[in-house]
Design a protein around this motif. Structure first.
Motif, mmCIF file in Angstrom:
data_model
loop_
_atom_site.group_PDB
_atom_site.id
_atom_site.type_symbol
_atom_site.label_atom_id
_atom_site.label_comp_id
_atom_site.label_asym_id
_atom_site.label_seq_id
_atom_site.Cartn_x
_atom_site.Cartn_y
_atom_site.Cartn_z
ATOM 1 N N LEU A 51 0.844 -1.201 -0.048
ATOM 2 C CA LEU A 51 -0.004 0.049 0.004
ATOM 3 C C LEU A 51 0.882 1.189 0.126
ATOM 4 O O LEU A 51 2.003 1.175 0.625
ATOM 5 C CB LEU A 51 -0.981 0.047 1.149
ATOM 6 N N SER A 52 0.366 2.423 -0.609
ATOM 7 C CA SER A 52 0.840 3.623 -0.595
ATOM 8 C C SER A 52 0.664 4.365 0.473
ATOM 9 O O SER A 52 -0.085 3.912 1.216
ATOM 10 C CB SER A 52 0.690 4.270 -1.900
ATOM 11 N N ASN A 53 1.350 5.357 1.134
ATOM 12 C CA ASN A 53 1.144 6.276 1.977
ATOM 13 C C ASN A 53 -0.401 6.732 1.794
ATOM 14 O O ASN A 53 -1.103 6.689 2.859
ATOM 15 C CB ASN A 53 1.932 7.467 2.091
ATOM 16 N N ARG A 54 -0.970 7.244 0.883
ATOM 17 C CA ARG A 54 -2.266 7.812 0.548
ATOM 18 C C ARG A 54 -3.277 6.480 1.113
ATOM 19 O O ARG A 54 -4.292 6.666 1.842
ATOM 20 C CB ARG A 54 -2.382 8.065 -0.895
ATOM 21 N N GLU A 55 -2.929 5.210 0.487
ATOM 22 C CA GLU A 55 -4.028 4.213 0.753
ATOM 23 C C GLU A 55 -3.782 3.897 2.068
ATOM 24 O O GLU A 55 -4.905 3.538 2.878
ATOM 25 C CB GLU A 55 -3.420 2.841 -0.080
ATOM 26 N N ILE A 56 -2.669 3.770 2.793
ATOM 27 C CA ILE A 56 -2.438 3.521 4.138
ATOM 28 C C ILE A 56 -3.308 4.567 5.133
ATOM 29 O O ILE A 56 -4.224 4.139 6.095
ATOM 30 C CB ILE A 56 -1.112 3.506 4.725
ATOM 31 N N ALA A 57 -3.225 5.790 4.701
ATOM 32 C CA ALA A 57 -4.013 6.904 5.500
ATOM 33 C C ALA A 57 -5.511 6.415 5.173
ATOM 34 O O ALA A 57 -6.259 6.841 6.518
ATOM 35 C CB ALA A 57 -3.643 8.118 4.818
ATOM 36 N N GLN A 58 -5.910 6.131 4.250
ATOM 37 C CA GLN A 58 -7.557 5.963 4.033
ATOM 38 C C GLN A 58 -7.801 4.642 4.859
ATOM 39 O O GLN A 58 -8.890 4.620 5.395
ATOM 40 C CB GLN A 58 -7.669 5.617 2.375
ATOM 41 N N GLN A 59 -7.022 3.782 5.015
ATOM 42 C CA GLN A 59 -7.285 2.600 5.555
ATOM 43 C C GLN A 59 -7.277 2.703 7.113
ATOM 44 O O GLN A 59 -8.129 2.160 7.821
ATOM 45 C CB GLN A 59 -6.275 1.440 5.112
ATOM 46 N N MET A 60 -6.452 3.645 7.811
ATOM 47 C CA MET A 60 -6.170 3.888 9.072
ATOM 48 C C MET A 60 -6.988 5.184 9.270
ATOM 49 O O MET A 60 -7.209 5.481 10.614
ATOM 50 C CB MET A 60 -4.938 3.972 9.387
ATOM 51 N N PHE A 61 -7.805 5.621 8.289
ATOM 52 C CA PHE A 61 -8.489 6.999 8.674
ATOM 53 C C PHE A 61 -7.580 8.139 9.508
ATOM 54 O O PHE A 61 -8.245 8.647 10.419
ATOM 55 C CB PHE A 61 -9.718 6.638 9.493
ATOM 56 N N VAL A 62 -6.511 8.330 8.928
ATOM 57 C CA VAL A 62 -5.550 9.461 9.498
ATOM 58 C C VAL A 62 -5.132 10.139 8.106
ATOM 59 O O VAL A 62 -5.251 9.830 7.094
ATOM 60 C CB VAL A 62 -4.339 8.853 10.318
#
Length: 215
Positions: A169-180
Motif C-alpha cells: 500500500l502507498s502512504n495515501r492508501e494507508i492513510a485511507q485505511q487507517m482514517f488518518v
C-alpha cells in the motif's frame, strides 16, 4: 541525465534483448552486461572507475554466483547502489531472499520495457519497487499474520503501518485505511524505520516477514 545500468542474466538472448530494449530508452544507458553474478560484480566494479553505475538489473537464478549472492556482495562494496531483480520467480521465499540481500526492487520477466524503465528510475530515485504479481503474493501472506512478540519496540499502530507497507500500500492508501492523514502515516513510518533501522520500503517488507509481523 542518463541512468547508467548494468544488466546481469545468464541467458544470452534475454541479456542482449534487454540491453537493446533499454538502450532505446532516452534516459537509460546500458554500460555493461554480465552472464552471472560474479561477472556482474566485476563489471560494476570496473564501470565505477569510468563513469559509474546507477542501477543494476539482476537475474535471480544464475549458475555459480547467483543473483542473491551477487546483490549481497554489491551492497557490501557499494551500499548506495540500487539493485532491481528481474526474474521468472515470484514465490515468497525468492522475494524475501532478494530483499534480504539488499535489492530495492523486484520484477518478474513478464514486465515490459515501460515497467522495467519505470522501476529503474524509481530505484535510482531511492524508491522500492515490487510489481503487482509480487505484491499480490505478499498480500496473501499478509492476510494470515503470525502471532509473535512485536519486534524493535514497535507500537501497535506502527505494526499496522508495517503490515500495510508489506501489502504494497502507498502512504495515501494507508492513510485511507487507517482514517488518518498522510502526514500521520509518514510520522509512523519515520518512527518504525528509525526503531528497526530500515532504509526503505523494500527493507521494511523483508523485516515484516522475517520478524513474524506478517506471513
Amino acid at each position: 541525465m542518463s541512468i547508467r545500468i548494468v544488466i546481469a542474466d545468464d541467458q544470452a538472448s534475454v541479456r542482449e534483448a534487454l540491453a537493446v530494449m533499454l538502450d532505446l530508452v532516452e534516459d537509460i544507458t546500458v554500460v555493461a552486461t554480465a552472464s552471472d553474478g560474479a561477472a556482474a560484480v566485476t563489471e560494476v566494479t570496473a564501470a565505477m572507475d569510468i563513469g559509474g553505475v546507477d542501477v543494476v538489473l539482476m537475474d535471480l537464478r544464475m549458475p555459480g554466483t547467483d543473483g542473491i549472492e551477487a546483490t549481497r556482495i554489491l551492497k557490501g562494496l557499494f551500499p548506495d547502489l540500487p539493485v532491481v531483480v528481474l526474474t521468472t520467480f515470484s514465490d515468497e521465499r525468492s522475494v524475501l531472499d532478494a530483499l534480504g540481500a539488499g535489492a530495492r526492487g523486484y520484477l518478474t520477466k513478464d514486465a515490459g520495457r515501460v515497467e522495467i524503465a519505470a522501476a529503474l528510475r524509481a530505484a535510482f530515485a531511492g524508491q522500492a519497487v515490487l510489481n503487482p504479481e509480487v505484491q499480490a503474493r505478499l498480500l496473501d501472506a499478509v492476510e494470515a499474520p503470525r502471532t509473535k512478540a512485536v519486534p524493535a519496540g514497535l507500537t501497535p499502530r506502527e505494526v499496522e503501518v508495517l503490515r500495510a507497507i508489506a501489502a504494497g500500500l502507498s502512504n495515501r492508501e494507508i492513510a485511507q485505511q487507517m482514517f488518518v492523514s498522510e502526514a500521520t502515516v509518514k510520522t509512523h513510518i519515520n518512527h518504525l524505520f528509525a526503531k528497526a533501522q530500515l532504509r526503505d520500503r523494500a527493507q521494511a517488507v523483508h523485516f515484516a516477514f522475517t520478524h513474524g509481523v506478517v506471513g
